[in-house]
Write a protein that holds these residues in place. Structure first.
Motif, PDB file in Angstrom:
ATOM      1  N   LYS A 152     -30.933 -19.440   8.452  1.00 15.24           N
ATOM      2  CA  LYS A 152     -31.755 -18.272   8.142  1.00 15.24           C
ATOM      3  C   LYS A 152     -30.823 -17.075   7.992  1.00 15.24           C
ATOM      4  O   LYS A 152     -29.975 -16.830   8.852  1.00 15.24           O
ATOM      5  N   PHE A 153     -30.990 -16.358   6.914  1.00 17.53           N
ATOM      6  CA  PHE A 153     -30.127 -15.202   6.694  1.00 17.53           C
ATOM      7  C   PHE A 153     -30.771 -13.973   7.344  1.00 17.53           C
ATOM      8  O   PHE A 153     -31.113 -12.989   6.702  1.00 17.53           O
ATOM      9  N   ASP A 154     -30.952 -14.058   8.670  1.00 14.33           N
ATOM     10  CA  ASP A 154     -31.561 -12.950   9.391  1.00 14.33           C
ATOM     11  C   ASP A 154     -30.533 -12.292  10.301  1.00 14.33           C
ATOM     12  O   ASP A 154     -29.393 -12.739  10.406  1.00 14.33           O
ATOM     13  N   LYS A 155     -30.930 -11.227  10.949  1.00 10.80           N
ATOM     14  CA  LYS A 155     -30.009 -10.441  11.763  1.00 10.80           C
ATOM     15  C   LYS A 155     -29.400 -11.262  12.889  1.00 10.80           C
ATOM     16  O   LYS A 155     -28.204 -11.182  13.173  1.00 10.80           O
ATOM     17  N   GLU A 156     -30.229 -12.089  13.532  1.00  7.59           N
ATOM     18  CA  GLU A 156     -29.767 -12.874  14.678  1.00  7.59           C
ATOM     19  C   GLU A 156     -28.671 -13.858  14.282  1.00  7.59           C
ATOM     20  O   GLU A 156     -27.664 -13.995  14.968  1.00  7.59           O
ATOM     21  N   GLN A 157     -28.859 -14.566  13.161  1.00  3.99           N
ATOM     22  CA  GLN A 157     -27.846 -15.526  12.731  1.00  3.99           C
ATOM     23  C   GLN A 157     -26.631 -14.853  12.121  1.00  3.99           C
ATOM     24  O   GLN A 157     -25.510 -15.317  12.306  1.00  3.99           O
ATOM     25  N   ARG A 158     -26.858 -13.761  11.398  1.00  7.01           N
ATOM     26  CA  ARG A 158     -25.738 -13.110  10.718  1.00  7.01           C
ATOM     27  C   ARG A 158     -24.673 -12.626  11.688  1.00  7.01           C
ATOM     28  O   ARG A 158     -23.488 -12.616  11.367  1.00  7.01           O
ATOM     29  N   MET A 159     -25.072 -12.234  12.885  1.00  8.20           N
ATOM     30  CA  MET A 159     -24.086 -11.759  13.855  1.00  8.20           C
ATOM     31  C   MET A 159     -23.232 -12.910  14.411  1.00  8.20           C
ATOM     32  O   MET A 159     -22.192 -12.673  15.028  1.00  8.20           O
ATOM     33  N   LEU A 160     -23.668 -14.155  14.166  1.00  2.00           N
ATOM     34  CA  LEU A 160     -22.899 -15.322  14.605  1.00  2.00           C
ATOM     35  C   LEU A 160     -22.212 -16.034  13.444  1.00  2.00           C
ATOM     36  O   LEU A 160     -21.562 -17.056  13.634  1.00  2.00           O
ATOM     37  N   MET A 161     -22.366 -15.460  12.257  1.00  2.00           N
ATOM     38  CA  MET A 161     -21.801 -16.061  11.057  1.00  2.00           C
ATOM     39  C   MET A 161     -20.416 -15.485  10.750  1.00  2.00           C
ATOM     40  O   MET A 161     -20.021 -14.450  11.288  1.00  2.00           O
ATOM     41  N   PRO A 162     -19.666 -16.152   9.857  1.00  2.00           N
ATOM     42  CA  PRO A 162     -18.324 -15.671   9.507  1.00  2.00           C
ATOM     43  C   PRO A 162     -18.340 -14.250   8.959  1.00  2.00           C
ATOM     44  O   PRO A 162     -19.281 -13.828   8.290  1.00  2.00           O
ATOM     45  N   ALA A 163     -17.269 -13.526   9.258  1.00  2.00           N
ATOM     46  CA  ALA A 163     -17.107 -12.163   8.762  1.00  2.00           C
ATOM     47  C   ALA A 163     -15.633 -11.788   8.866  1.00  2.00           C
ATOM     48  O   ALA A 163     -14.881 -12.377   9.649  1.00  2.00           O
ATOM     49  N   MET A 164     -15.217 -10.841   8.061  1.00  2.00           N
ATOM     50  CA  MET A 164     -13.863 -10.324   8.187  1.00  2.00           C
ATOM     51  C   MET A 164     -13.645  -9.794   9.600  1.00  2.00           C
ATOM     52  O   MET A 164     -14.597  -9.438  10.299  1.00  2.00           O
ATOM     53  N   ILE A 165     -12.411  -9.730  10.038  1.00  2.00           N
ATOM     54  CA  ILE A 165     -12.091  -9.383  11.424  1.00  2.00           C
ATOM     55  C   ILE A 165     -12.766  -8.092  11.867  1.00  2.00           C
ATOM     56  O   ILE A 165     -13.317  -8.008  12.976  1.00  2.00           O
ATOM     57  N   THR A 166     -12.750  -7.085  11.016  1.00  2.00           N
ATOM     58  CA  THR A 166     -13.323  -5.788  11.399  1.00  2.00           C
ATOM     59  C   THR A 166     -14.847  -5.820  11.493  1.00  2.00           C
ATOM     60  O   THR A 166     -15.448  -4.911  12.060  1.00  2.00           O
ATOM     61  N   ASP A 167     -15.473  -6.850  10.944  1.00  2.00           N
ATOM     62  CA  ASP A 167     -16.932  -6.993  11.018  1.00  2.00           C
ATOM     63  C   ASP A 167     -17.367  -8.128  11.945  1.00  2.00           C
ATOM     64  O   ASP A 167     -18.565  -8.300  12.197  1.00  2.00           O
ATOM     65  N   ALA A 168     -16.419  -8.903  12.436  1.00  2.00           N
ATOM     66  CA  ALA A 168     -16.745 -10.077  13.246  1.00  2.00           C
ATOM     67  C   ALA A 168     -17.186  -9.666  14.652  1.00  2.00           C
ATOM     68  O   ALA A 168     -16.612  -8.763  15.264  1.00  2.00           O
ATOM     69  N   THR A 169     -18.196 -10.371  15.159  1.00  2.00           N
ATOM     70  CA  THR A 169     -18.694 -10.073  16.506  1.00  2.00           C
ATOM     71  C   THR A 169     -17.961 -10.913  17.550  1.00  2.00           C
ATOM     72  O   THR A 169     -17.383 -11.962  17.248  1.00  2.00           O
ATOM     73  N   ASP A 170     -18.020 -10.437  18.777  1.00  2.00           N
ATOM     74  CA  ASP A 170     -17.429 -11.196  19.884  1.00  2.00           C
ATOM     75  C   ASP A 170     -18.098 -12.557  20.009  1.00  2.00           C
ATOM     76  O   ASP A 170     -17.442 -13.576  20.278  1.00  2.00           O
ATOM     77  N   GLU A 171     -19.425 -12.585  19.841  1.00  2.00           N
ATOM     78  CA  GLU A 171     -20.178 -13.828  20.013  1.00  2.00           C
ATOM     79  C   GLU A 171     -19.766 -14.880  18.987  1.00  2.00           C
ATOM     80  O   GLU A 171     -19.631 -16.064  19.308  1.00  2.00           O
ATOM     81  N   TYR A 172     -19.592 -14.466  17.736  1.00  2.00           N
ATOM     82  CA  TYR A 172     -19.129 -15.383  16.685  1.00  2.00           C
ATOM     83  C   TYR A 172     -17.778 -15.975  17.062  1.00  2.00           C
ATOM     84  O   TYR A 172     -17.591 -17.204  17.036  1.00  2.00           O
ATOM     85  N   TRP A 173     -16.837 -15.126  17.420  1.00  2.00           N
ATOM     86  CA  TRP A 173     -15.493 -15.575  17.765  1.00  2.00           C
ATOM     87  C   TRP A 173     -15.522 -16.536  18.952  1.00  2.00           C
ATOM     88  O   TRP A 173     -14.921 -17.617  18.910  1.00  2.00           O
ATOM     89  N   GLN A 174     -16.229 -16.151  20.006  1.00  2.00           N
ATOM     90  CA  GLN A 174     -16.243 -16.946  21.231  1.00  2.00           C
ATOM     91  C   GLN A 174     -16.931 -18.295  21.035  1.00  2.00           C
ATOM     92  O   GLN A 174     -16.458 -19.319  21.557  1.00  2.00           O
ATOM     93  N   ASN A 175     -18.029 -18.320  20.295  1.00  2.00           N
ATOM     94  CA  ASN A 175     -18.750 -19.575  20.076  1.00  2.00           C
ATOM     95  C   ASN A 175     -17.921 -20.576  19.283  1.00  2.00           C
ATOM     96  O   ASN A 175     -17.908 -21.778  19.592  1.00  2.00           O
ATOM     97  N   VAL A 176     -17.247 -20.106  18.238  1.00  2.00           N
ATOM     98  CA  VAL A 176     -16.426 -21.000  17.421  1.00  2.00           C
ATOM     99  C   VAL A 176     -15.254 -21.536  18.235  1.00  2.00           C
ATOM    100  O   VAL A 176     -14.950 -22.738  18.214  1.00  2.00           O
TER     101      VAL A 176
END
Length: 332
Positions: A152-176
């Protein structure tokens, strides 16, 4: 003009004419696709009496590896956090493949990022089959969303999805990293502990990626964690060679798996919204995908073949190898 000169000019004109005619009639060599491995191909009896543990075996490359391993006589422990799918896969394997190779598949629900689950996977193998001969450490993620969740391309999933370093969240990094780096370490540690206790050597294949050999746009956690997988593999290959344990990694480009399909959905959604990773469009195909008439990536059973080769005695001269099973992606 003298006769000799006329003769020379005549001969020269004939030669030129012949060259031009030859160039006109020369045909371009016919282009064709490479011969792809059949999904049904296997080597009877290659792993007769052997026990293989496979993480992330409920679908994709892990599933194809489990199917072929049982056809070739192996007993297989499949661990995955996709419970229902994992049970369906092992039931299917036992109904269809077990009759071919006399092997057996057992599913256990588990998460490689939990050390106790990795220990339980090995314990289950020993309790049911007496030993662990080989391990395929295949479980991994490309983003921070639980892989059993529909995209789902919603806010909750997007914060856990890939992003450039300056846009990447802690949760995305830690989960991967929790799955790809920590989880691979835990599953490798449990496997090697058992192999050392047995004293019979063994072989391990760790599933990396081209992301563990080069950079990929917009997915820093995946790239860094897969580099960690290959670094861990090289370290382990050095430390455990004296015990007769070979450890290698396979590193594929685009393979037709659910994980890659979801990554495609994500990129398409970002492009639709005018976002996307511009740098990622510089290079999108391996050599074999580009030259394929249908521009197909590799199939899971092709990668399974590479994996099973590496754990087999046919690869007895290989350890510490970062094998590019990438269709030529890293060749140019």
């Amino acid at each position: 003009m003298k006769l000799a000169q006329l003769l020379i000019c005549g001969v020269s004109m004939m030669m030129l004419t012949n060259i031009c005619m030859a160039q006109e009639t020369k045909k371009e060599p016919a282009k064709r696709d490479v011969t792809r491995l059949s999904e049904d191909y296997f080597i009877p009896g290659r792993f007769k009496g052997k026990t293989i543990v496979i993480t992330g075996g409920a679908r994709g490359i892990g599933k194809s590896t489990a199917i072929r391993a049982v056809k070739e006589g192996a007993n297989v422990i499949v661990m995955d956090w996709l419970d229902e799918l994992g049970k369906q896969v092992t039931d299917s394997i036992n109904n269809a493949c077990g009759k071919i190779g006399n092997g057996k598949a057992i599913f256990i629900s588990g998460n490689i990022s939990k050390p106790e689950d990795c220990d339980r996977m090995i314990k289950t193998a020993v309790e049911n089959f007496g030993k662990v001969d080989y391990a395929v450490l295949n479980a991994g993620v490309m983003d921070g969303v639980y892989s059993g969740t529909p995209f789902k391309f919603d806010k909750e999933q997007r914060m856990l999805m890939p992003a450039m370093i300056t846009d990447a969240t802690d949760e995305y990094w830690q989960n991967v990293f929790k799955t790809n780096a920590e989880g691979t370490f835990y599953s490798l540690r449990s496997t090697l502990t058992q192999m050392l206790e047995q004293g019979n050597g063994g072989a391990v294949v760790m599933v990396g990626s081209i992301a563990g050999m080069t950079g990929l746009a917009g997915n820093p956690a995946y790239v860094a964690s897969k580099h960690a997988v290959n670094g861990l593999m090289r370290n382990a290959a050095v430390d455990y060679a004296p015990y007769g344990i070979r450890i290698n990694s396979v590193n594929m480009a685009e393979t037709q798996t659910p994980m890659v399909a979801r990554a495609g959905e994500f990129v398409a959604a970002e492009i639709k919204e005018g976002m996307g990773f511009g740098m990622g469009r510089i290079k999108t195909m391996s050599l074999l995908k580009y030259t394929d008439s249908q521009h197909r990536g590799s199939f899971p059973w092709e990668q399974a073949s590479n994996i099973l080769y590496l754990i087999s005695d046919e690869a007895s001269a290989l350890t510490g190898t970062v094998m590019a099973t990438d269709g030529g992606w890293t060749a140019f």
